[in-house]
Design an enzyme around this catalytic site. Structure first.
Site, PDB file in Angstrom:
ATOM      1  N   SER A  94       0.823  -1.215   0.000  1.00 30.28           N
ATOM      2  CA  SER A  94       0.000   0.000   0.000  1.00 30.28           C
ATOM      3  C   SER A  94       0.856   1.265   0.000  1.00 30.28           C
ATOM      4  CB  SER A  94      -0.915   0.005   1.224  1.00 30.28           C
ATOM      5  OG  SER A  94      -1.665  -1.180   1.281  1.00 30.28           O
TER       6      SER A  94
HETATM    7  N1  SAM Z   1      -0.670  -4.295   3.968  1.00 26.93           N
HETATM    8  C1  SAM Z   1       0.004  -4.849   2.831  1.00 26.93           C
HETATM    9  C2  SAM Z   1       1.390  -4.316   2.668  1.00 26.93           C
HETATM   10  O1  SAM Z   1       1.787  -3.403   3.373  1.00 26.93           O
HETATM   11  O2  SAM Z   1       2.102  -4.865   1.824  1.00 26.93           O
HETATM   12  C3  SAM Z   1      -0.739  -4.630   1.578  1.00 26.93           C
HETATM   13  C4  SAM Z   1      -1.801  -5.584   1.401  1.00 26.93           C
HETATM   14  S1  SAM Z   1      -2.486  -5.716  -0.202  1.00 26.93           S
HETATM   15  C5  SAM Z   1      -3.114  -4.131  -0.557  1.00 26.93           C
HETATM   16  C6  SAM Z   1      -3.908  -6.680   0.257  1.00 26.93           C
HETATM   17  C7  SAM Z   1      -3.610  -8.119   0.614  1.00 26.93           C
HETATM   18  O3  SAM Z   1      -4.796  -8.732   1.094  1.00 26.93           O
HETATM   19  C8  SAM Z   1      -3.145  -8.962  -0.561  1.00 26.93           C
HETATM   20  O4  SAM Z   1      -1.893  -9.523  -0.271  1.00 26.93           O
HETATM   21  C9  SAM Z   1      -4.231 -10.034  -0.691  1.00 26.93           C
HETATM   22  O5  SAM Z   1      -3.754 -11.290  -1.120  1.00 26.93           O
HETATM   23  C10 SAM Z   1      -4.770 -10.088   0.706  1.00 26.93           C
HETATM   24  N2  SAM Z   1      -6.136 -10.631   0.861  1.00 26.93           N
HETATM   25  C11 SAM Z   1      -7.220 -10.442   0.080  1.00 26.93           C
HETATM   26  N3  SAM Z   1      -8.262 -11.109   0.588  1.00 26.93           N
HETATM   27  C12 SAM Z   1      -7.834 -11.731   1.721  1.00 26.93           C
HETATM   28  C13 SAM Z   1      -8.459 -12.571   2.705  1.00 26.93           C
HETATM   29  N4  SAM Z   1      -9.744 -12.924   2.661  1.00 26.93           N
HETATM   30  N5  SAM Z   1      -7.696 -13.029   3.720  1.00 26.93           N
HETATM   31  C14 SAM Z   1      -6.385 -12.701   3.816  1.00 26.93           C
HETATM   32  N6  SAM Z   1      -5.738 -11.913   2.916  1.00 26.93           N
HETATM   33  C15 SAM Z   1      -6.471 -11.430   1.891  1.00 26.93           C
END
Ligand code: SAM
Length: 217
Positions: A62
């Site tokens: 992000s």
């Molecule tokens: N906070 C992270 C960082 O600093 O790198 C960014 C996260 S990214 C925007 C969103 C993440 O949520 C992705 O890696 C995606 O695979 C994960 N995601 C989506 N749905 C999910 C779920 N139901 N449970 C766990 N992770 C999930």
């Protein structure tokens, strides 16, 4: 390395302080955590730029400002048990682990969880539990949590997460359609009631799971 330290200071000055986020412990964490280690080596020079970056598996790390804003909304004092949904690169996890007592984080894509674990271990952050799974269901065995952060865009607030919030706890989550969301902060009162506050607009990758979107876009 000195050039990354300079880039980090600049990121904090121009993207965080300049936009009104000033909490001293958060600023210190942003100045300390080496964000360039959480992106692919070829992108290290872009790690402190003002936007999200790809981390593989069609996911993103992000934007620094979004990380700061959502963390600030959690109002962490240092004693909290925190649940994060969407470990991704692990950068946000590292910030949370610096500001709270313990972090439980869930990622649905195994290779991302493994890579995040590696970097977090290399930084000596030992107050983090990571699991691979559907974060929309929370982590019931470890509930309740003082703070819950969802870092993917949800169609609605997953009931399981609201349930796993402790009295007095805060849940921060982007909610909307798959293209645009709004950051919401939900507070649980001591009597279990929930109150909502609406924040800024944003655009996150979708939260995919039983209480999220059903399939990848
Ligand atoms: N906070 C992270 C960082 O600093 O790198 C960014 C996260 S990214 C925007 C969103 C993440 O949520 C992705 O890696 C995606 O695979 C994960 N995601 C989506 N749905 C999910 C779920 N139901 N449970 C766990 N992770 C999930």
């Amino acid at each position: 390395m000195r050039r990354f330290e300079i880039a980090r200071k600049r990121m904090v000055q121009e993207q965080i302080l300049a936009r009104g986020i000033t909490s001293p412990r958060l600023i210190e964490a942003l100045l300390t955590i080496p964000r360039h280690l959480f992106v692919q080596e070829a992108m290290a020079d872009q790690a402190y730029s003002d936007g999200p970056l790809p981390i593989g598996e069609k996911q993103t790390i992000s934007q620094p400002y979004m990380v700061a804003l959502m963390t600030d909304l959690l109002e962490l004092g240092g004693s909290e048990h925190v649940l994060e949904i969407g470990t991704g690169s692990g950068y946000q996890t590292a910030i949370l682990a610096t500001l709270a007592r313990r972090v439980w984080t869930i990622e649905r894509i195994r290779p991302l969880a493994l890579q995040a674990r590696k970097v977090l271990d290399s930084l000596g952050l030992i107050n983090i539990n990571i699991k691979v799974g559907d974060g929309t269901l929370g982590w019931p065995e470890e509930a309740p949590f003082d703070a819950i952060l969802v870092t993917a865009g949800a169609p609605a607030i997953p009931e399981a997460l609201a349930e796993q919030l402790a009295p007095g706890g805060r849940l921060v989550i982007p909610v909307g359609n798959e293209a645009d969301q709004t950051i919401l902060r939900i507070r649980k009162g001591q009597d279990g009631s929930l109150s909502h506050e609406t924040g800024v607009g944003c655009r996150f990758v979708p939260l995919i799971g039983q209480q999220g979107w059903q399939t990848a876009a």
